[in-house]
Scaffold this active site. Structure first.
Site, PDB file in Angstrom:
ATOM      1  N   ASP A   1     -20.255   1.887 -16.041  1.00 27.17           N
ATOM      2  CA  ASP A   1     -20.055   0.662 -16.823  1.00 27.17           C
ATOM      3  C   ASP A   1     -21.445   0.076 -17.078  1.00 27.17           C
ATOM      4  OD1 ASP A   1     -18.946  -1.596 -18.030  1.00 27.17           O
ATOM      5  OD2 ASP A   1     -18.456  -2.588 -16.131  1.00 27.17           O
TER       6      ASP A   1
ATOM      7  N   ARG B   1      -5.281   1.520 -22.829  1.00 26.97           N
ATOM      8  CA  ARG B   1      -5.193   0.073 -22.551  1.00 26.97           C
ATOM      9  C   ARG B   1      -3.888  -0.465 -23.127  1.00 26.97           C
ATOM     10  NH1 ARG B   1      -9.706  -3.020 -21.706  1.00 26.97           N
ATOM     11  NH2 ARG B   1      -8.133  -4.597 -21.256  1.00 26.97           N
TER      12      ARG B   1
ATOM     13  N   GLN C   1      -7.842  -2.713 -17.172  1.00 30.21           N
ATOM     14  CA  GLN C   1      -8.680  -1.564 -17.509  1.00 30.21           C
ATOM     15  C   GLN C   1      -8.458  -0.437 -16.507  1.00 30.21           C
ATOM     16  OE1 GLN C   1     -11.105  -1.161 -20.169  1.00 30.21           O
ATOM     17  NE2 GLN C   1     -10.811   0.936 -19.442  1.00 30.21           N
TER      18      GLN C   1
ATOM     19  N   HIS D   1     -11.002  -6.248 -13.071  1.00 28.85           N
ATOM     20  CA  HIS D   1     -10.521  -5.876 -14.411  1.00 28.85           C
ATOM     21  C   HIS D   1      -9.319  -4.945 -14.231  1.00 28.85           C
ATOM     22  CE1 HIS D   1     -10.431  -5.517 -18.595  1.00 28.85           C
ATOM     23  NE2 HIS D   1     -11.569  -4.898 -18.854  1.00 28.85           N
TER      24      HIS D   1
ATOM     25  N   ARG E   1      -8.925 -14.149 -19.883  1.00 24.86           N
ATOM     26  CA  ARG E   1     -10.223 -13.512 -19.611  1.00 24.86           C
ATOM     27  C   ARG E   1     -11.208 -14.636 -19.359  1.00 24.86           C
ATOM     28  NH1 ARG E   1     -13.450  -8.734 -22.681  1.00 24.86           N
ATOM     29  NH2 ARG E   1     -11.928  -7.622 -21.419  1.00 24.86           N
TER      30      ARG E   1
ATOM     31  N   CYS F   1     -15.331   2.189 -19.621  1.00 32.37           N
ATOM     32  CA  CYS F   1     -14.375   1.197 -20.138  1.00 32.37           C
ATOM     33  C   CYS F   1     -14.756   0.683 -21.512  1.00 32.37           C
ATOM     34  CB  CYS F   1     -14.239   0.046 -19.157  1.00 32.37           C
ATOM     35  SG  CYS F   1     -15.737  -0.935 -18.941  1.00 32.37           S
TER      36      CYS F   1
HETATM   37  N1  NVA Z   1     -18.381  -5.158 -16.588  1.00 30.78           N
HETATM   38  C1  NVA Z   1     -18.186  -5.446 -17.994  1.00 30.78           C
HETATM   39  C2  NVA Z   1     -16.879  -4.915 -18.468  1.00 30.78           C
HETATM   40  C3  NVA Z   1     -16.606  -5.129 -19.934  1.00 30.78           C
HETATM   41  C4  NVA Z   1     -15.255  -4.654 -20.342  1.00 30.78           C
HETATM   42  C5  NVA Z   1     -18.260  -6.956 -18.214  1.00 30.78           C
HETATM   43  O1  NVA Z   1     -17.717  -7.695 -17.399  1.00 30.78           O
HETATM   44  O2  NVA Z   1     -18.887  -7.372 -19.188  1.00 30.78           O
HETATM   45  N1   CP Z   2     -13.021  -2.604 -21.875  1.00 34.44           N
HETATM   46  C1   CP Z   2     -12.754  -3.840 -22.330  1.00 34.44           C
HETATM   47  O1   CP Z   2     -12.177  -4.673 -21.643  1.00 34.44           O
HETATM   48  O2   CP Z   2     -13.162  -4.064 -23.610  1.00 34.44           O
HETATM   49  P1   CP Z   2     -13.232  -5.470 -24.362  1.00 34.44           P
HETATM   50  O3   CP Z   2     -14.300  -6.285 -23.695  1.00 34.44           O
HETATM   51  O4   CP Z   2     -13.571  -5.108 -25.773  1.00 34.44           O
HETATM   52  O5   CP Z   2     -11.898  -6.149 -24.260  1.00 34.44           O
END
Ligand code: NVA
Ligand code: CP
Length: 302
Positions: free
Chosen positions: A220, A288, A133, A130, A103, A260
């Protein structure tokens, strides 16, 4: 054959469907105590340059249930966090591990890990995509509606990693995809180039138009990880893009709502709509685990 999961643009429609089918099977096996230790003795390194609740825990538990071992690697404690090049990190970790989940911020970093390493790489979220997800989202929609073909998905909000990946995942599984975002918050241009080749894609500025007759409405956060300093500016730009009871009146009467998570009630979604659809949203979170186990088995099983 899939070697990595870097972004859904790289996957064929059949590969996505195969992952969803395997995810359903693994969910069934888990619920019925049927052993499915496909990754006995395998190790997955999990590099996190951003926070996580769901991704971290579901990957860790998923590896354990598959008989393998996850290693949580916070970039704050790794040399990569002090500037060791990703090319070197990839080649070193490939000699210890059987797979890497990462990540991070730049999609290029994930692509470079795959280029220089020699083990499967899984994108656990970048600024661009993502995919894990969205596999869980597609799995959830299919569970609720019984199929994906011809359903209309509407995404309201930022043209971020979620919008990018939902457009690709939805179109590749034969859904109609309609998005609404303010000017200056469009999805990535490579995603728009891909989407324009599908008659089932439409982009709007007016969220009411995007959700018209939708079977599933998704949103989101307005400020993603790394964009915290823009939060106030974004709150102003996204005013009117909230999933509310009023907006939902334009969708089908049995429309589902997904998020998500983490969610900001009162911003991208009202408390009322969030709670009315909490069963769907938390099933999505559970999925997930199952969807990622399908990815791990597909990429890492001998
Ligand atoms: N768009 C959000 C998704 C979190 C799971 C982010 O990147 O923070
Ligand atoms: N939706 C998602 O990816 O959650 P986290 O940021 O908690 O991993």
């Amino acid at each position: 054959m899939m070697k990595h999961l870097l972004k859904l643009l790289d996957c064929s429609s059949q590969e996505i469907i195969n992952l969803l089918n395997l995810a359903d099977q693994l969910k069934y096996e888990l619920k019925h105590d049927i052993p499915h230790r496909h990754l006995e003795g395998k190790t997955l390194g999990m590099i996190f340059q951003k926070s996580s609740t769901r991704t971290r825990v579901s990957f860790e538990v998923g590896m354990y249930q598959l008989g393998g071992m996850p290693l949580f690697l916070s970039s704050a404690d790794m040399q990569i966090g002090r500037g060791e090049p990703v090319q070197d990190t990839a080649r070193v970790l490939s000699r210890y591990l059987n797979g890497i989940m990462i990540r991070t911020f730049a999609q290029q970093e994930v692509e470079d890990l795959a280029k220089y390493g020699s083990i499967p790489i899984i994108n656990g979220l970048t600024d661009f995509a993502h995919p894990c997800q969205v596999l869980a989202d597609l799995m959830t929609i299919r569970e609720i509606k019984g199929h994906l073909d011809g359903l209309k998905m509407a995404f309201i909000g930022d043209g971020n990693n979620m919008m990018n990946s939902l457009i690709v995942g939805g179109l590749k599984t034969n859904m109609e995809v309609s998005v609404a975002c303010p000017e200056d918050y469009d999805p990535d241009s490579t995603i728009l180039d891909f989407a324009k080749t599908f008659s089932g894609f439409s982009m709007h500025r007016d969220p009411l138009e995007a959700v018209k007759d939708a079977d599933v409405v998704i949103t989101d956060v307005w400020a993603s990880m790394g964009q915290e300093s823009e939060a106030e500016k974004r709150k102003a730009a996204f005013k009117g893009y909230q999933i509310s009871a009023e907006l939902m009146q334009n969708a089908k009467s049995d429309a589902s709502v997904l998020h998500c998570l983490p969610a900001h009630r009162g911003e991208e979604i009202t408390e009322e709509i969030f709670e009315a659809h909490s069963d769907e949203i938390f099933e999505e979170a559970e999925n997930r685990l199952h969807a990622q186990k399908a990815v791990l088995v597909t990429l890492m099983k001998d």
